[in-house]
Design a protein around this motif. Sequence first.
Motif, PDB file in Angstrom:
ATOM      1  N   LEU A  42       0.845  -1.207   0.000  1.00 39.86           N
ATOM      2  CA  LEU A  42       0.000   0.000   0.000  1.00 39.86           C
ATOM      3  C   LEU A  42       0.878   1.253   0.000  1.00 39.86           C
ATOM      4  CD1 LEU A  42      -2.797  -1.007   2.539  1.00 39.86           C
ATOM      5  CD2 LEU A  42      -3.061  -0.636   0.080  1.00 39.86           C
ATOM      6  N   VAL A 122      -9.150   1.318  -3.332  1.00 39.33           N
ATOM      7  CA  VAL A 122      -7.751   0.922  -3.093  1.00 39.33           C
ATOM      8  C   VAL A 122      -6.859   2.166  -3.092  1.00 39.33           C
ATOM      9  CG1 VAL A 122      -5.782  -0.349  -4.032  1.00 39.33           C
ATOM     10  CG2 VAL A 122      -8.045  -1.406  -4.010  1.00 39.33           C
ATOM     11  N   ILE A 125      -7.298   4.022   0.233  1.00 36.64           N
ATOM     12  CA  ILE A 125      -6.618   3.388   1.370  1.00 36.64           C
ATOM     13  C   ILE A 125      -5.112   3.635   1.274  1.00 36.64           C
ATOM     14  CG2 ILE A 125      -6.054   1.139   2.414  1.00 36.64           C
ATOM     15  CD1 ILE A 125      -8.961   0.294   1.609  1.00 36.64           C
ATOM     16  N   ILE A 146      -8.519  -1.978   8.734  1.00 37.75           N
ATOM     17  CA  ILE A 146      -9.302  -1.181   7.787  1.00 37.75           C
ATOM     18  C   ILE A 146     -10.768  -1.300   8.180  1.00 37.75           C
ATOM     19  CG2 ILE A 146      -9.930  -0.849   5.369  1.00 37.75           C
ATOM     20  CD1 ILE A 146      -7.234  -2.121   4.610  1.00 37.75           C
ATOM     21  N   ILE A 167      -8.012  -5.162  -2.274  1.00 32.73           N
ATOM     22  CA  ILE A 167      -7.244  -4.786  -1.073  1.00 32.73           C
ATOM     23  C   ILE A 167      -6.404  -5.976  -0.634  1.00 32.73           C
ATOM     24  CG2 ILE A 167      -7.406  -4.132   1.377  1.00 32.73           C
ATOM     25  CD1 ILE A 167     -10.160  -2.787   0.527  1.00 32.73           C
ATOM     26  N   ARG A 170      -3.018  -6.631  -1.798  1.00 35.91           N
ATOM     27  CA  ARG A 170      -1.958  -5.719  -1.381  1.00 35.91           C
ATOM     28  C   ARG A 170      -1.666  -5.760   0.116  1.00 35.91           C
ATOM     29  NH1 ARG A 170      -4.678  -4.047  -5.671  1.00 35.91           N
ATOM     30  NH2 ARG A 170      -3.511  -3.013  -7.319  1.00 35.91           N
TER      31      ARG A 170
END
Length: 344
Positions: A42, A122, A125, A146, A167, A170
């Motif tokens: 991320l 994504v 985030i 999250i 998500i 990653r």
Amino acid sequence: MTGKREYMKQESPWAEQEAELDQAPKSSLSSQAPQKGDISSLLEHKPTLLRSSAAFLFNDSVLKYPLHTLDDRVVVGTSCLGYSEKTYLVVPAIQVGCPVQCNFCQVGDQGYERSLTAKEIVDEIALIVQKSHQYGYPLAQTRVKISFVADGDPLTNPNFGQALEQIAERAVVPMKVSTAYPDTPLAERLFDEICSFSATYGDTVQFQISLNSTDAEYRARIAKIPLADYRKIREAGEKWQSDVPHARKVNLTFTLTQETPCTPEDIKDILTPDLFAIRLRDWAPTERGLRYGLHRIGPEKLKELADRFVSEGYNVIPGRTGNTERMFILSAGQLTGMYQSLLR
Ligand code: SF4
């Protein structure tokens, strides 16, 4: 909000950000699945669909990022310390406005414009994590969770299941998914997708339903779209237990006001303590809620209700509004309106 200017940190102009993006290497997403707790993908992810133009820091513990979409909508993402102070919560918006439009929630005043795509979620985030690092809050060195608990309802965003999958490519970190649980075919399809995802995901997914009241009519009245009845919510609790290995009980969460009917005895035979835990939260006032004639409840009433749920056999999870949230009125949707007025 006082001291607004002190807290607002300007970032590089968009033109600079765009230049940086143009020169950025292509996605470094590894073909290997990420290790549990590792969010380095991320940090390396290059957002292309959302851009950050400001950040607001509250009480050295809550960071809020207004983010612009390519079609110039604004959503607000948040990072903050969790209750245990050992976990950073990353709280992305998943829609522009919200179709549920609960009467107590400021997001309801934004109406509903559209759902974010999986790729936008994504990007959001990744931006929250990256900006938090930039401002000295090293999320990668601590536990990250999250939480889809604000600015949109996951069971009304058709892209939500796909977003979870993207998500998970990653980062594998705990997640919380909170919904008012609309009574629609889309919500059923999305709940199935969340169950399937959670059954194989490498970390915990906590599922939470905003019940808000033990009175079905009151619950139906405070939302703008039809919500699932208690029978459907029970079926969801049963499916969650049967489909998700080592599932935690589904939380039933209540945002309580003086006006909220809340009688644990009224739900204990259908929303049973073996399937559901209870989370009680005092409503932090919003302009919208005040217009609907809502009033705050005090800590004594909150405790009395918690004790009554416990005596009916429920686990009760503490959920009081945090000090910073109270001090700066940081309920979902509050900052969006203020930021948009700063832009005018
Ligand atoms: S409480 Fe949640 S579901 Fe209700 S309007 Fe706010 S964001 Fe939407």
